[in-house]
Enzyme design. Sequence first.
Site, PDB file in Angstrom:
ATOM      1  N   ASN A  98       0.822  -1.210   0.000  1.00 25.92           N
ATOM      2  CA  ASN A  98       0.000   0.000   0.000  1.00 25.92           C
ATOM      3  C   ASN A  98       0.858   1.262   0.000  1.00 25.92           C
ATOM      4  OD1 ASN A  98      -2.075  -1.771   0.085  1.00 25.92           O
ATOM      5  ND2 ASN A  98      -2.534  -1.496   2.251  1.00 25.92           N
ATOM      6  N   ASP A 100      -0.632   4.208   0.914  1.00 20.43           N
ATOM      7  CA  ASP A 100      -1.469   5.204   1.595  1.00 20.43           C
ATOM      8  C   ASP A 100      -0.912   5.730   2.912  1.00 20.43           C
ATOM      9  OD1 ASP A 100      -2.030   3.072   3.416  1.00 20.43           O
ATOM     10  OD2 ASP A 100      -3.809   2.478   2.275  1.00 20.43           O
ATOM     11  N   HIS A 115       5.804  -0.696  -2.716  1.00 22.47           N
ATOM     12  CA  HIS A 115       5.377   0.055  -3.906  1.00 22.47           C
ATOM     13  C   HIS A 115       5.491   1.565  -3.727  1.00 22.47           C
ATOM     14  CE1 HIS A 115       2.993  -3.678  -5.504  1.00 22.47           C
ATOM     15  NE2 HIS A 115       4.290  -3.742  -5.734  1.00 22.47           N
ATOM     16  N   CYS A 123      12.651  13.096  -7.672  1.00 20.69           N
ATOM     17  CA  CYS A 123      13.000  13.875  -8.860  1.00 20.69           C
ATOM     18  C   CYS A 123      13.379  12.922  -9.993  1.00 20.69           C
ATOM     19  CB  CYS A 123      14.152  14.832  -8.555  1.00 20.69           C
ATOM     20  SG  CYS A 123      14.706  15.679 -10.046  1.00 20.69           S
ATOM     21  N   CYS A 145      17.891  20.565  -9.980  1.00 19.63           N
ATOM     22  CA  CYS A 145      18.272  20.166 -11.343  1.00 19.63           C
ATOM     23  C   CYS A 145      17.225  20.542 -12.399  1.00 19.63           C
ATOM     24  CB  CYS A 145      18.571  18.660 -11.390  1.00 19.63           C
ATOM     25  SG  CYS A 145      17.094  17.639 -11.440  1.00 19.63           S
ATOM     26  N   GLY A 182      -5.499  -9.031   2.704  1.00 16.21           N
ATOM     27  CA  GLY A 182      -6.138  -8.156   1.733  1.00 16.21           C
ATOM     28  C   GLY A 182      -5.346  -7.892   0.470  1.00 16.21           C
ATOM     29  N   ASN A 208      -8.503 -12.918   3.711  1.00 17.21           N
ATOM     30  CA  ASN A 208      -9.120 -12.335   2.522  1.00 17.21           C
ATOM     31  C   ASN A 208     -10.535 -12.900   2.397  1.00 17.21           C
ATOM     32  OD1 ASN A 208      -9.768 -11.520  -0.226  1.00 17.21           O
ATOM     33  ND2 ASN A 208      -7.572 -11.304  -0.588  1.00 17.21           N
ATOM     34  N   GLU A 210     -12.041 -13.347  -0.196  1.00 16.48           N
ATOM     35  CA  GLU A 210     -12.090 -14.113  -1.452  1.00 16.48           C
ATOM     36  C   GLU A 210     -10.839 -14.976  -1.585  1.00 16.48           C
ATOM     37  OE1 GLU A 210     -14.598 -13.749  -3.551  1.00 16.48           O
ATOM     38  OE2 GLU A 210     -15.530 -12.085  -2.452  1.00 16.48           O
ATOM     39  N   ALA A 226     -10.273  -7.902   7.184  1.00 14.43           N
ATOM     40  CA  ALA A 226      -9.005  -7.761   7.896  1.00 14.43           C
ATOM     41  C   ALA A 226      -9.225  -7.626   9.406  1.00 14.43           C
ATOM     42  CB  ALA A 226      -8.257  -6.537   7.346  1.00 14.43           C
TER      43      ALA A 226
HETATM   44  P1  OAD Z   1      -6.183  -5.568  -5.104  1.00 17.20           P
HETATM   45  O1  OAD Z   1      -7.177  -4.495  -5.328  1.00 17.20           O
HETATM   46  O2  OAD Z   1      -5.665  -6.275  -6.307  1.00 17.20           O
HETATM   47  O3  OAD Z   1      -6.776  -6.665  -4.139  1.00 17.20           O
HETATM   48  C1  OAD Z   1      -7.422  -6.325  -2.942  1.00 17.20           C
HETATM   49  C2  OAD Z   1      -7.782  -7.608  -2.194  1.00 17.20           C
HETATM   50  O4  OAD Z   1      -8.350  -7.242  -0.942  1.00 17.20           O
HETATM   51  C3  OAD Z   1      -8.788  -8.497  -2.906  1.00 17.20           C
HETATM   52  O5  OAD Z   1      -8.282  -9.826  -2.979  1.00 17.20           O
HETATM   53  C4  OAD Z   1     -10.027  -8.438  -2.012  1.00 17.20           C
HETATM   54  O6  OAD Z   1     -10.736  -9.674  -1.979  1.00 17.20           O
HETATM   55  C5  OAD Z   1      -9.432  -8.110  -0.664  1.00 17.20           C
HETATM   56  N1  OAD Z   1     -10.292  -7.375   0.264  1.00 17.20           N
HETATM   57  C6  OAD Z   1     -11.281  -6.493  -0.021  1.00 17.20           C
HETATM   58  N2  OAD Z   1     -11.818  -5.989   1.111  1.00 17.20           N
HETATM   59  C7  OAD Z   1     -11.154  -6.566   2.146  1.00 17.20           C
HETATM   60  C8  OAD Z   1     -11.235  -6.454   3.579  1.00 17.20           C
HETATM   61  N3  OAD Z   1     -12.119  -5.642   4.167  1.00 17.20           N
HETATM   62  N4  OAD Z   1     -10.383  -7.203   4.333  1.00 17.20           N
HETATM   63  C9  OAD Z   1      -9.497  -8.033   3.726  1.00 17.20           C
HETATM   64  N5  OAD Z   1      -9.379  -8.172   2.395  1.00 17.20           N
HETATM   65  C10 OAD Z   1     -10.190  -7.457   1.607  1.00 17.20           C
HETATM   66  O7  OAD Z   1      -4.995  -4.923  -4.231  1.00 17.20           O
HETATM   67  P2  OAD Z   1      -3.477  -5.411  -4.072  1.00 17.20           P
HETATM   68  O8  OAD Z   1      -3.387  -6.884  -4.016  1.00 17.20           O
HETATM   69  O9  OAD Z   1      -2.937  -4.646  -2.932  1.00 17.20           O
HETATM   70  O10 OAD Z   1       0.258  -1.188  -7.068  1.00 17.20           O
HETATM   71  O11 OAD Z   1      -2.839  -4.900  -5.423  1.00 17.20           O
HETATM   72  C11 OAD Z   1      -1.454  -5.025  -5.626  1.00 17.20           C
HETATM   73  C12 OAD Z   1      -0.910  -3.836  -6.348  1.00 17.20           C
HETATM   74  O12 OAD Z   1      -1.653  -3.617  -7.548  1.00 17.20           O
HETATM   75  C13 OAD Z   1      -1.046  -2.540  -5.583  1.00 17.20           C
HETATM   76  O13 OAD Z   1       0.001  -2.307  -4.673  1.00 17.20           O
HETATM   77  C14 OAD Z   1      -1.078  -1.489  -6.651  1.00 17.20           C
HETATM   78  C15 OAD Z   1      -1.867  -2.189  -7.729  1.00 17.20           C
HETATM   79  O14 OAD Z   1      -1.520  -1.847  -9.030  1.00 17.20           O
HETATM   80  C16 OAD Z   1       0.671   0.113  -7.013  1.00 17.20           C
HETATM   81  O15 OAD Z   1      -0.030   1.024  -6.655  1.00 17.20           O
HETATM   82  C17 OAD Z   1       2.043   0.352  -7.414  1.00 17.20           C
END
Ligand code: OAD
Length: 240
Positions: A98, A100, A115, A123, A145, A182, A208, A210, A226
Site C-alpha cells: 500500500n 497510503d 510500492h 525527482c 536540477c 487483503g 481475505n 475471497e 481484515a
Molecule cells: P487488489 O485491489 O488487487 O486486491 C485487494 C484484495 O483485498 C482483494 O483480494 C479483495 O478480496 C481483498 N479485500 C477487499 N476488502 C477486504 C477487507 N475488508 N479485508 C481483507 N481483504 C479485503 O490490491 P493489491 O493486491 O494490494 O500497485 O494490489 C497489488 C498492487 O496492484 C497494488 O500495490 C497497486 C496495484 O496496481 C501500485 O499502486 C504500485
Amino acid sequence: MNDFHPRIAQFERVVFFTGAGMSAESGVPTYRGTGGVWKEYDYEAYACQPAFDADPAKVWEFHNFRRRLVGACAPNPGHTLLARIERLLPQVTVVTQNIDGLHQLAGSRRVLELHGSLWRVRCAGCGQRHAGRDVPFADLHCADCGGWWRPDIVWFGDALRADVIRDAVEAIADCDLLVAIGTSAVVYPAAALPLEARRAGATLVEINPEPTPLSDAYDVSLRGTATEMLERMCEGLALN
Ligand code: OAD
C-alpha cells in the site's frame, strides 16, 4: 477454511504482508474488483513512466486526486491492531504494497513500503526524494536540477527498490508467522514474497474474503475482513 486457528500469541517473529484490502475498511478503494481504481482509470494513462513523460500534468492531476481521497481516510481498527501487536511481540514487520501511509499513521514503526508512497516524491532528473502531504502537490520542478518531481510510487514497469526488497526478504525469511492480509496476489514480484516464509518453516496465514491464486500455498485461509480476522487471531494477547 479449515479448523486450524492460529493465534498471534503463539509466535514471536511476525510479518504482516498487506495489500489494498487492509485499507478497504478505511474507505480507500482497492485496485481490482467492484469500485477498483483500475476499473475506473486506465493505468497506462495514469500510472506508468511513459504516461508521465507524455503528460506529467495529467498524471499529477490523478495523483493529487488520490492524495485528496486517501488523505481524508483514517486508519481502521485493523491497522491499529497491527501497531499494538508490534509493541507486544519481539519482532513485528509490516511489509506493505500500500502507498497510503495508513500503517504509519496507526503507529506501526517498522513498515516496508514495496510500492513506494503517495506521500513522497522523487525527482525524475537527479533522483532525490522529498516527503510531504501537501495537496495538491504543486511544486512540479526540482530546484536543484530542474527535473520533474514524480510520485515516488512503483508504477507499472518500474523496478522495486533493491534496499526495500532486501529488507522485506530478510524479515520474511526470519519470521515464524506470516499473515498476508487483503491482497489479490496477482502483482509480481510482490505477490511471491510471502512464500519465502515457507522456506523458513513459518506458518502462513491468508486473510481475505475471497480466494486468491496463491491461497493453496497458505496453511490456512481466513475468509473474512481484515479487522474481524485479526481480532480472532489476537485472542490470548494482552492488548490492553
Ligand atoms: P487488489 O485491489 O488487487 O486486491 C485487494 C484484495 O483485498 C482483494 O483480494 C479483495 O478480496 C481483498 N479485500 C477487499 N476488502 C477486504 C477487507 N475488508 N479485508 C481483507 N481483504 C479485503 O490490491 P493489491 O493486491 O494490494 O500497485 O494490489 C497489488 C498492487 O496492484 C497494488 O500495490 C497497486 C496495484 O496496481 C501500485 O499502486 C504500485
